[in-house]
Design a protein around this motif. Structure first.
Motif, PDB file in Angstrom:
ATOM      1  N   LEU A   6       0.861  -1.182   0.000  1.00 24.37           N
ATOM      2  CA  LEU A   6       0.000   0.000   0.000  1.00 24.37           C
ATOM      3  C   LEU A   6       0.890   1.222   0.000  1.00 24.37           C
ATOM      4  CD1 LEU A   6      -3.112   0.734   2.177  1.00 24.37           C
ATOM      5  CD2 LEU A   6      -1.190   2.333   2.237  1.00 24.37           C
ATOM      6  N   MET A   7       0.577   2.189  -0.862  1.00 27.42           N
ATOM      7  CA  MET A   7       1.362   3.420  -0.862  1.00 27.42           C
ATOM      8  C   MET A   7       0.626   4.499  -0.084  1.00 27.42           C
ATOM      9  SD  MET A   7       2.868   5.783  -3.950  1.00 27.42           S
ATOM     10  CE  MET A   7       4.360   4.820  -4.095  1.00 27.42           C
ATOM     11  N   LEU A   8       1.365   5.155   0.798  1.00 24.53           N
ATOM     12  CA  LEU A   8       0.863   6.321   1.524  1.00 24.53           C
ATOM     13  C   LEU A   8       1.639   7.519   0.999  1.00 24.53           C
ATOM     14  CD1 LEU A   8      -0.653   7.832   3.715  1.00 24.53           C
ATOM     15  CD2 LEU A   8       0.989   6.988   5.389  1.00 24.53           C
ATOM     16  N   ALA A   9       0.969   8.354   0.207  1.00 28.87           N
ATOM     17  CA  ALA A   9       1.632   9.478  -0.455  1.00 28.87           C
ATOM     18  C   ALA A   9       1.299  10.786   0.242  1.00 28.87           C
ATOM     19  CB  ALA A   9       1.217   9.539  -1.918  1.00 28.87           C
ATOM     20  N   VAL A  10       2.327  11.574   0.511  1.00 26.46           N
ATOM     21  CA  VAL A  10       2.177  12.845   1.221  1.00 26.46           C
ATOM     22  C   VAL A  10       2.572  13.991   0.304  1.00 26.46           C
ATOM     23  CG1 VAL A  10       2.887  14.181   3.232  1.00 26.46           C
ATOM     24  CG2 VAL A  10       2.722  11.683   3.397  1.00 26.46           C
ATOM     25  N   SER A  11       1.660  14.945   0.137  1.00 27.74           N
ATOM     26  CA  SER A  11       1.943  16.131  -0.688  1.00 27.74           C
ATOM     27  C   SER A  11       0.953  17.211  -0.316  1.00 27.74           C
ATOM     28  CB  SER A  11       1.818  15.802  -2.176  1.00 27.74           C
ATOM     29  OG  SER A  11       1.808  16.985  -2.959  1.00 27.74           O
ATOM     30  N   ASN A  12       1.426  18.351   0.152  1.00 22.87           N
ATOM     31  CA  ASN A  12       0.524  19.421   0.555  1.00 22.87           C
ATOM     32  C   ASN A  12      -0.310  19.917  -0.628  1.00 22.87           C
ATOM     33  OD1 ASN A  12      -0.562  21.301   2.473  1.00 22.87           O
ATOM     34  ND2 ASN A  12       0.649  22.902   1.489  1.00 22.87           N
ATOM     35  N   SER A  13       0.330  20.074  -1.783  1.00 22.72           N
ATOM     36  CA  SER A  13      -0.387  20.571  -2.969  1.00 22.72           C
ATOM     37  C   SER A  13      -1.201  19.481  -3.645  1.00 22.72           C
ATOM     38  CB  SER A  13       0.613  21.139  -3.982  1.00 22.72           C
ATOM     39  OG  SER A  13       1.404  20.095  -4.539  1.00 22.72           O
ATOM     40  N   GLY A  14      -0.780  18.245  -3.455  1.00 27.65           N
ATOM     41  CA  GLY A  14      -1.441  17.148  -4.143  1.00 27.65           C
ATOM     42  C   GLY A  14      -1.075  17.071  -5.612  1.00 27.65           C
ATOM     43  N   GLU A  15      -0.102  17.890  -6.010  1.00 28.02           N
ATOM     44  CA  GLU A  15       0.294  17.946  -7.422  1.00 28.02           C
ATOM     45  C   GLU A  15       1.802  17.781  -7.593  1.00 28.02           C
ATOM     46  OE1 GLU A  15      -1.938  17.942  -9.668  1.00 28.02           O
ATOM     47  OE2 GLU A  15      -3.716  18.635  -8.587  1.00 28.02           O
ATOM     48  N   THR A  16       2.490  17.315  -6.555  1.00 28.73           N
ATOM     49  CA  THR A  16       3.936  17.131  -6.633  1.00 28.73           C
ATOM     50  C   THR A  16       4.279  16.206  -7.798  1.00 28.73           C
ATOM     51  OG1 THR A  16       4.108  17.409  -4.232  1.00 28.73           O
ATOM     52  CG2 THR A  16       5.989  16.422  -5.364  1.00 28.73           C
ATOM     53  N   GLN A  17       5.026  16.727  -8.762  1.00 24.21           N
ATOM     54  CA  GLN A  17       5.228  16.010 -10.009  1.00 24.21           C
ATOM     55  C   GLN A  17       5.865  14.644  -9.815  1.00 24.21           C
ATOM     56  OE1 GLN A  17       3.964  17.207 -12.917  1.00 24.21           O
ATOM     57  NE2 GLN A  17       4.448  15.160 -13.680  1.00 24.21           N
ATOM     58  N   GLU A  18       6.862  14.566  -8.944  1.00 27.09           N
ATOM     59  CA  GLU A  18       7.555  13.297  -8.738  1.00 27.09           C
ATOM     60  C   GLU A  18       6.613  12.221  -8.200  1.00 27.09           C
ATOM     61  OE1 GLU A  18      10.582  16.591  -8.326  1.00 27.09           O
ATOM     62  OE2 GLU A  18       8.527  16.201  -7.671  1.00 27.09           O
ATOM     63  N   VAL A  19       5.641  12.636  -7.398  1.00 27.50           N
ATOM     64  CA  VAL A  19       4.674  11.691  -6.844  1.00 27.50           C
ATOM     65  C   VAL A  19       3.628  11.330  -7.890  1.00 27.50           C
ATOM     66  CG1 VAL A  19       2.910  11.319  -5.076  1.00 27.50           C
ATOM     67  CG2 VAL A  19       5.026  12.530  -4.490  1.00 27.50           C
ATOM     68  N   ILE A  20       3.107  12.339  -8.595  1.00 24.18           N
ATOM     69  CA  ILE A  20       2.081  12.106  -9.607  1.00 24.18           C
ATOM     70  C   ILE A  20       2.596  11.182 -10.707  1.00 24.18           C
ATOM     71  CG2 ILE A  20       0.605  13.203 -11.337  1.00 24.18           C
ATOM     72  CD1 ILE A  20      -0.147  13.767  -8.403  1.00 24.18           C
ATOM     73  N   THR A  21       3.867  11.302 -11.055  1.00 25.97           N
ATOM     74  CA  THR A  21       4.449  10.504 -12.141  1.00 25.97           C
ATOM     75  C   THR A  21       4.354   9.011 -11.881  1.00 25.97           C
ATOM     76  OG1 THR A  21       5.986  12.265 -12.763  1.00 25.97           O
ATOM     77  CG2 THR A  21       6.584  10.025 -13.407  1.00 25.97           C
ATOM     78  N   ILE A  22       4.500   8.614 -10.625  1.00 26.07           N
ATOM     79  CA  ILE A  22       4.533   7.173 -10.333  1.00 26.07           C
ATOM     80  C   ILE A  22       3.150   6.586 -10.033  1.00 26.07           C
ATOM     81  CG2 ILE A  22       6.903   7.316  -9.485  1.00 26.07           C
ATOM     82  CD1 ILE A  22       5.829   7.196  -6.645  1.00 26.07           C
ATOM     83  N   LEU A  23       2.110   7.429  -9.930  1.00 29.75           N
ATOM     84  CA  LEU A  23       0.786   6.930  -9.590  1.00 29.75           C
ATOM     85  C   LEU A  23       0.250   5.887 -10.570  1.00 29.75           C
ATOM     86  CD1 LEU A  23      -1.177  10.030  -8.223  1.00 29.75           C
ATOM     87  CD2 LEU A  23       0.055   8.250  -6.974  1.00 29.75           C
ATOM     88  N   PRO A  24       0.330   6.133 -11.914  1.00 23.03           N
ATOM     89  CA  PRO A  24      -0.201   5.127 -12.849  1.00 23.03           C
ATOM     90  C   PRO A  24       0.463   3.761 -12.690  1.00 23.03           C
ATOM     91  CG  PRO A  24       0.200   7.197 -13.978  1.00 23.03           C
ATOM     92  CD  PRO A  24       0.825   7.328 -12.622  1.00 23.03           C
ATOM     93  N   LEU A  25       1.756   3.765 -12.407  1.00 26.41           N
ATOM     94  CA  LEU A  25       2.469   2.499 -12.255  1.00 26.41           C
ATOM     95  C   LEU A  25       2.073   1.785 -10.974  1.00 26.41           C
ATOM     96  CD1 LEU A  25       5.950   3.797 -13.419  1.00 26.41           C
ATOM     97  CD2 LEU A  25       4.351   2.382 -14.718  1.00 26.41           C
ATOM     98  N   VAL A  26       1.857   2.571  -9.902  1.00 28.83           N
ATOM     99  CA  VAL A  26       1.418   1.988  -8.636  1.00 28.83           C
ATOM    100  C   VAL A  26       0.031   1.379  -8.807  1.00 28.83           C
ATOM    101  CG1 VAL A  26       0.755   2.502  -6.252  1.00 28.83           C
ATOM    102  CG2 VAL A  26       2.821   3.541  -7.228  1.00 28.83           C
ATOM    103  N   LYS A  27      -0.851   2.103  -9.500  1.00 30.36           N
ATOM    104  CA  LYS A  27      -2.207   1.614  -9.749  1.00 30.36           C
ATOM    105  C   LYS A  27      -2.178   0.357 -10.610  1.00 30.36           C
ATOM    106  CE  LYS A  27      -5.019   4.536  -7.702  1.00 30.36           C
ATOM    107  NZ  LYS A  27      -6.098   4.081  -6.780  1.00 30.36           N
ATOM    108  N   ARG A  28      -1.290   0.345 -11.589  1.00 30.77           N
ATOM    109  CA  ARG A  28      -1.204  -0.801 -12.479  1.00 30.77           C
ATOM    110  C   ARG A  28      -0.787  -2.058 -11.735  1.00 30.77           C
ATOM    111  NH1 ARG A  28       2.330  -0.980 -18.124  1.00 30.77           N
ATOM    112  NH2 ARG A  28       1.784  -3.125 -18.712  1.00 30.77           N
ATOM    113  N   MET A  29       0.055  -1.887 -10.717  1.00 30.77           N
ATOM    114  CA  MET A  29       0.478  -3.036  -9.907  1.00 30.77           C
ATOM    115  C   MET A  29      -0.660  -3.594  -9.057  1.00 30.77           C
ATOM    116  SD  MET A  29       4.079  -1.720  -8.376  1.00 30.77           S
ATOM    117  CE  MET A  29       5.402  -1.122  -9.424  1.00 30.77           C
TER     118      MET A  29
END
Length: 326
Positions: free
Chosen positions: A96-119
């Motif tokens: 399970l990924m717990l992602a922290v970002s105040n803006s919710g738009e941190t590029q480095e975090v957003i970039t890996i979301l599709p791959l995490v979802k795909r897994m």
């Protein structure tokens, strides 16, 4: 030279603490069924919680991961930028990924979301923007938004990081209680800490054994007993038979009382001056229990025996101090 007076500095500190305390207090009013859902996702895991965040959020994410890991929820921190360069291989579909970002738009975090979802890994997010990309992508979202930062410029993450950290603590404690996590469990993951030492160290781990045990037979002279006490440095000596069963003990306190009686230390045997029926402890008990025995009987040293009643060790209060038990 400071541009602020001492009074102004104090007032500023009070303002910061007030803003941050209000930011944390506001979180309670936002808790709903989604918090229980997040807990259940973590409890149902067969893998680990992978916590990620960038910048200041990354620092908070590291602390949340450490708190989870030390309270019964397997977790680790993964740098989101490094994830795009191979570290994403740390994650499996059972995690399970717990992602922290105040803006919710941190590029480095957003970039890996599709791959995490795909897994097939689940996603919990903590953001200050409930309508952000990260918030919408999450299976469970925690709203950790704040009215204002404690920074006078309203720029540096201050109240927002405090609120996020507090929410992470709330999650960790809820999971701890749900798992029935005990102080003994905590000690197992903190063996070098003071609690770990109190709960895990046994008498056998700290006692003097073998040649380091001060002991003499009952027929030797008091002077020979004093030599043994001096050489072993524990302020006492056991008096034993040929099979090393304890007949008695002689301590520094006994020596003072014996000398006051005017005996000849070269002639009187240990059998006449030793203290019989001395207090002993089993070798397999916790070191913390040895402290209790010493305190209860107001003594500074103990002889250790095995299940057959044979002398196998000795320890005093200083050994327990050095081991961090006291």
């Amino acid at each position: 030279m400071s541009r602020l007076t001492a009074a102004e500095q104090k007032a500023l500190a009070e303002r910061v603490l007030d803003i941050e305390s209000r930011a944390v207090s506001a979180l309670a009013g936002r808790l709903d069924d989604s918090f229980a859902k997040a807990c259940q996702l973590c409890l149902d895991l067969t893998g680990r919680v992978v916590v990620t965040g960038m910048g200041k959020s990354g620092h908070i994410a590291r602390k949340i991961a450490a708190t989870l890991a030390s309270t019964g929820t397997p977790a680790f921190y993964m740098h989101p930028a490094e994830a795009s360069h191979g570290d994403l291989g740390m994650i499996t579909g059972q995690d399970l990924m717990l992602a922290v970002s105040n803006s919710g738009e941190t590029q480095e975090v957003i970039t890996i979301l599709p791959l995490v979802k795909r897994m097939g890994a689940k996603l919990i997010s903590m953001t200050g923007k409930p309508k952000s990309t990260l918030a919408k992508a999450a299976d469970v979202h925690f709203d950790v938004s704040v009215e204002e930062e404690a920074c006078p410029l309203n720029l540096a993450p201050t109240a927002s990081t405090t609120a996020t950290l507090a929410m992470g603590d709330a999650l960790a404690v809820a999971l701890l209680e749900s798992r029935g996590f005990t102080a003994e469990d905590f000690a197992l993951s903190h063996p070098s800490g003071s609690l770990g030492k109190r709960l895990l160290l046994r008498v056998a781990d700290v006692m003097h054994s073998g040649e380091a045990i001060p002991m003499v037979t009952a027929d030797v002279s008091l002077s020979a007993g004093l030599v043994e006490m001096s050489q072993k440095g524990l302020g006492m000596t056991a008096v034993v038979d040929q099979q090393q069963h304890i007949l008695g003990i002689f301590t520094d306190g006994d020596l003072r009382r014996t000398l006051d009686s005017g005996v000849d230390v070269h002639k009187v045997p240990m059998a006449e001056v030793m203290h019989r029926n001395c207090k002993t402890i089993p070798v397999d008990i916790l070191a913390a229990e040895a402290i209790h025995v010493m305190e209860e009987h107001k003594i500074n040293g103990l002889l250790v025996i095995n299940e057959d009643g044979v002398l196998v060790g000795a320890l005093n209060i200083h050994d327990l101090f050095r081991a961090g038990i006291v």
